[in-house]
Design an enzyme around this catalytic site. Sequence first.
Site, PDB file in Angstrom:
ATOM      1  N   ALA A  23      33.469  30.659 103.626  1.00 22.13           N
ATOM      2  CA  ALA A  23      34.887  30.513 103.972  1.00 22.13           C
ATOM      3  C   ALA A  23      35.176  30.756 105.445  1.00 22.13           C
ATOM      4  O   ALA A  23      36.108  30.182 106.010  1.00 22.13           O
ATOM      5  CB  ALA A  23      35.721  31.476 103.124  1.00 22.13           C
ATOM      6  N   PHE A  34      39.156  34.466 101.178  1.00 25.81           N
ATOM      7  CA  PHE A  34      39.554  35.319 100.059  1.00 25.81           C
ATOM      8  C   PHE A  34      39.630  36.786 100.438  1.00 25.81           C
ATOM      9  O   PHE A  34      40.459  37.524  99.929  1.00 25.81           O
ATOM     10  CB  PHE A  34      38.557  35.150  98.901  1.00 25.81           C
ATOM     11  N   ASP A 105      36.894  22.453 100.744  1.00 28.83           N
ATOM     12  CA  ASP A 105      37.947  21.780 101.517  1.00 28.83           C
ATOM     13  C   ASP A 105      37.558  20.417 102.078  1.00 28.83           C
ATOM     14  O   ASP A 105      38.399  19.700 102.613  1.00 28.83           O
ATOM     15  CB  ASP A 105      38.420  22.680 102.667  1.00 28.83           C
ATOM     16  N   HIS A 120      30.537  24.774  95.118  1.00 30.77           N
ATOM     17  CA  HIS A 120      31.721  25.112  94.324  1.00 30.77           C
ATOM     18  C   HIS A 120      32.668  23.931  94.132  1.00 30.77           C
ATOM     19  O   HIS A 120      33.828  24.114  93.762  1.00 30.77           O
ATOM     20  CB  HIS A 120      32.460  26.294  94.972  1.00 30.77           C
ATOM     21  N   CYS A 128      40.506  13.253  85.133  1.00 33.92           N
ATOM     22  CA  CYS A 128      41.157  13.457  83.849  1.00 33.92           C
ATOM     23  C   CYS A 128      40.137  14.039  82.884  1.00 33.92           C
ATOM     24  O   CYS A 128      39.029  13.504  82.741  1.00 33.92           O
ATOM     25  CB  CYS A 128      41.706  12.141  83.301  1.00 33.92           C
ATOM     26  N   CYS A 131      39.857  11.117  79.839  1.00 31.86           N
ATOM     27  CA  CYS A 131      39.250   9.781  80.012  1.00 31.86           C
ATOM     28  C   CYS A 131      38.355   9.685  81.247  1.00 31.86           C
ATOM     29  O   CYS A 131      37.655   8.688  81.428  1.00 31.86           O
ATOM     30  CB  CYS A 131      40.332   8.704  80.075  1.00 31.86           C
ATOM     31  N   THR A 189      29.975  33.785 105.736  1.00 36.56           N
ATOM     32  CA  THR A 189      29.972  34.210 104.339  1.00 36.56           C
ATOM     33  C   THR A 189      29.539  35.662 104.251  1.00 36.56           C
ATOM     34  O   THR A 189      28.645  36.103 104.974  1.00 36.56           O
ATOM     35  CB  THR A 189      29.043  33.338 103.468  1.00 36.56           C
TER      36      THR A 189
END
Length: 238
Positions: A23, A34, A105, A120, A128, A131, A189
Amino acid sequence: MSKVDTLKAWVAESRRIVAFTGAGVSTESGIPDFRSVDGLYNQKFEYPPETIISHSFYERNPAYFFRFYREKMLPLGFEPNVTHRVLAKWEQEGRLSAVVTQNIDGLHQKAGSKTVYELHGSVLRNYCTRCGKFYPAEFIRDSVGIPRCTCGGIVKPDVVLYEEGLDQSTIEKSVMAIRDADMLIVMGTSLTVYPAAGFINYYRGSRLVLINRDATPYDDRADLVLHERLGAVFSQFE
């Protein structure tokens, strides 16, 4: 020789660099991480963020999940920063073979990186659950409540929630790239989120570089450690 000079020399000699990014790479583009002071874990919600972005919470309370997701986890409109750009340039120069990222991102690709393994998942891919129809991130952003497909199914972001397993193909490609790397640069990280943090154990070379503002559990195993802002380091490569 300074640490950055050592890094420059190693980069110049390398042809199979792998960048493992977290991040901290994207915070300099304005995307909150986070665990920082103003990160998601330090903001006030009715539930802890790790609870909201868990699979069981998504199943139990999808409306609340999507409200949180739209507000806090849909980083649209952000641009790559110098770190993203330099990594893309190294790939074009034939120095970097892959980016393995914990980020969702899509900024590595936006900067021009081609071989990116997203451990991730990505907010840019949405499907969906009934479907399988694909939807862009803007569909999630602009929908109200629970985003629904034309068939009536829920449109779920292709991001790995807590309690969900990582994609097996992405794991295998990431491990192979790290194992074959002649240099592994781990950046932005805390190396506390597993299983992702354990991936660096597959590196077998002698040029393990850690660039992170704060200390990590792997610092004593690295061949070069820089506790600096990524932008300050990578702006010297642009």
